[in-house]
Design an enzyme around this catalytic site. Structure first.
Site, PDB file in Angstrom:
ATOM      1  N   GLY A  20       0.799  -1.228   0.000  1.00  0.00           N
ATOM      2  CA  GLY A  20       0.000   0.000   0.000  1.00  0.00           C
ATOM      3  C   GLY A  20       0.830   1.275   0.000  1.00  0.00           C
ATOM      4  O   GLY A  20       0.352   2.330   0.412  1.00  0.00           O
ATOM      5  N   GLU A  99       8.050   4.641  -6.489  1.00  0.00           N
ATOM      6  CA  GLU A  99       9.103   3.727  -6.956  1.00  0.00           C
ATOM      7  C   GLU A  99      10.475   4.374  -6.801  1.00  0.00           C
ATOM      8  O   GLU A  99      11.324   4.300  -7.697  1.00  0.00           O
ATOM      9  CB  GLU A  99       8.882   3.327  -8.424  1.00  0.00           C
ATOM     10  CG  GLU A  99       7.506   2.753  -8.732  1.00  0.00           C
ATOM     11  CD  GLU A  99       7.338   1.289  -8.332  1.00  0.00           C
ATOM     12  OE1 GLU A  99       8.222   0.744  -7.622  1.00  0.00           O
ATOM     13  OE2 GLU A  99       6.305   0.712  -8.704  1.00  0.00           O
ATOM     14  N   CYS A 155       0.918 -11.887   3.760  1.00  0.00           N
ATOM     15  CA  CYS A 155       1.644 -13.026   3.182  1.00  0.00           C
ATOM     16  C   CYS A 155       0.643 -13.930   2.458  1.00  0.00           C
ATOM     17  O   CYS A 155      -0.346 -14.366   3.059  1.00  0.00           O
ATOM     18  CB  CYS A 155       2.380 -13.805   4.258  1.00  0.00           C
ATOM     19  SG  CYS A 155       3.163 -15.303   3.616  1.00  0.00           S
ATOM     20  N   HIS A 196       8.070 -17.429   4.936  1.00  0.00           N
ATOM     21  CA  HIS A 196       7.713 -17.983   3.628  1.00  0.00           C
ATOM     22  C   HIS A 196       8.438 -17.346   2.446  1.00  0.00           C
ATOM     23  O   HIS A 196       8.191 -17.717   1.304  1.00  0.00           O
ATOM     24  CB  HIS A 196       6.190 -17.927   3.451  1.00  0.00           C
ATOM     25  CG  HIS A 196       5.477 -18.851   4.395  1.00  0.00           C
ATOM     26  ND1 HIS A 196       4.641 -18.410   5.401  1.00  0.00           N
ATOM     27  CD2 HIS A 196       5.550 -20.203   4.521  1.00  0.00           C
ATOM     28  CE1 HIS A 196       4.216 -19.450   6.094  1.00  0.00           C
ATOM     29  NE2 HIS A 196       4.744 -20.549   5.589  1.00  0.00           N
TER      30      HIS A 196
HETATM   31  P1  ADP Z   1       2.530  -0.969  -3.263  1.00  0.00           P
HETATM   32  O1  ADP Z   1       2.684   0.428  -3.829  1.00  0.00           O
HETATM   33  O2  ADP Z   1       3.141  -1.128  -1.899  1.00  0.00           O
HETATM   34  O3  ADP Z   1       2.955  -2.067  -4.219  1.00  0.00           O
HETATM   35  P2  ADP Z   1      -0.274  -0.555  -3.743  1.00  0.00           P
HETATM   36  O4  ADP Z   1      -0.682   0.696  -3.033  1.00  0.00           O
HETATM   37  O5  ADP Z   1      -0.027  -0.453  -5.234  1.00  0.00           O
HETATM   38  O6  ADP Z   1       0.969  -1.207  -2.998  1.00  0.00           O
HETATM   39  O7  ADP Z   1      -1.402  -1.684  -3.567  1.00  0.00           O
HETATM   40  C1  ADP Z   1      -1.945  -2.044  -2.332  1.00  0.00           C
HETATM   41  C2  ADP Z   1      -3.192  -2.880  -2.623  1.00  0.00           C
HETATM   42  O8  ADP Z   1      -2.815  -4.132  -3.182  1.00  0.00           O
HETATM   43  C3  ADP Z   1      -3.987  -3.289  -1.400  1.00  0.00           C
HETATM   44  O9  ADP Z   1      -4.874  -2.268  -0.986  1.00  0.00           O
HETATM   45  C4  ADP Z   1      -4.767  -4.487  -1.914  1.00  0.00           C
HETATM   46  O10 ADP Z   1      -5.948  -4.074  -2.570  1.00  0.00           O
HETATM   47  C5  ADP Z   1      -3.863  -5.076  -2.991  1.00  0.00           C
HETATM   48  N1  ADP Z   1      -3.217  -6.360  -2.654  1.00  0.00           N
HETATM   49  C6  ADP Z   1      -2.982  -7.372  -3.541  1.00  0.00           C
HETATM   50  N2  ADP Z   1      -2.317  -8.386  -2.946  1.00  0.00           N
HETATM   51  C7  ADP Z   1      -2.111  -8.048  -1.652  1.00  0.00           C
HETATM   52  C8  ADP Z   1      -1.467  -8.679  -0.520  1.00  0.00           C
HETATM   53  N3  ADP Z   1      -0.891  -9.878  -0.616  1.00  0.00           N
HETATM   54  N4  ADP Z   1      -1.443  -8.008   0.646  1.00  0.00           N
HETATM   55  C9  ADP Z   1      -2.027  -6.797   0.765  1.00  0.00           C
HETATM   56  N5  ADP Z   1      -2.639  -6.157  -0.257  1.00  0.00           N
HETATM   57  C10 ADP Z   1      -2.690  -6.756  -1.460  1.00  0.00           C
END
Ligand code: ADP
Length: 201
Positions: A20, A99, A155, A196
């Site tokens: 997130g 990023e 996870c 994991h």
């Molecule tokens: P990041 O920028 O850290 O990659 P994002 O803000 O793009 O994260 O996305 C977060 C969203 O991803 C969460 O709100 C949820 O809807 C989704 N999501 C998909 N897989 C997972 C997971 N394994 N754990 C938590 N959220 C997940």
């Protein structure tokens, strides 16, 4: 809606993929927009040059952003050509980076310079790479930031808080020495906890 910090400062948001980070960056930026502050958001351009785009979270929220190839492009965008920040440069109130781990090393001095000129700088990025090693310039940013938020995902194996990003190549855990970019490989990433998270030997 005043920042708890006096003047410019760095806020860093870290965690694994799906924790997130983009969501949180978008949330903070949107609140600044609601408060009628001037904002600019940047993210690294993967292929194209310097273009208008969006930061999107995995849950579909977006905010306008500029994709850049180098940190020099950030400065050029903010100053309108110039390469130096001066007291006269009309800077946004808030500058966001998504990023952040993919930016060149110039991001650290640029972020500090912006903060020294009164800007609230928000940087979101992966603290660890797929090997669970510190990712590029992120430790440097974390150390220098006034505020650090470390987020967790879920996870996918056990449902515990995930602090790591699992890289899968053809469905198998990646090897420590696999290159960071694998052309033509079927890659996927998952959020995993310490227990994991796997590296193939
Ligand atoms: P990041 O920028 O850290 O990659 P994002 O803000 O793009 O994260 O996305 C977060 C969203 O991803 C969460 O709100 C949820 O809807 C989704 N999501 C998909 N897989 C997972 C997971 N394994 N754990 C938590 N959220 C997940």
């Amino acid at each position: 809606l005043k920042s708890p910090y006096h003047g410019g400062h760095l806020e860093v948001i870290v965690g694994p993929m799906f924790s997130g980070k983009s969501e949180e960056l978008i949330r903070r930026v949107n609140r600044a927009v609601i408060a009628r502050q001037r904002v600019a958001v940047f993210k690294p351009a993967i292929d194209d040059r310097y273009h208008a785009t969006f930061v999107a979270s995995h849950n579909g929220r977006t905010v306008e952003a500029v994709a850049v190839r180098h940190t020099d492009d950030v400065l050029a965008h903010l100053t309108g050509q110039g390469t130096l920040l001066t007291a006269d440069t009309a800077l946004p109130d808030v500058v966001g980076f998504d990023e952040a781990q993919f930016f060149d090393a110039g991001l650290v001095p640029l972020a500090l310079d912006l903060a020294d000129h009164g800007v609230r700088v928000i940087l979101a990025g992966l603290d660890l790479d797929f090997r669970a090693e510190p990712f590029g310039l992120m430790p440097d940013l974390v150390a220098r930031a006034e505020s650090v938020e470390k987020l967790t995902a879920i996870c996918v194996v056990c449902g515990a808080p995930a602090t790591r990003t699992q890289r899968l190549i053809g469905g198998q855990p990646a090897r420590f020495n696999d290159p960071v970019v694998m052309v033509g490989a079927q890659e996927a990433y998952e959020a995993r906890c310490r227990v994991h998270h796997e590296l193939r030997r």
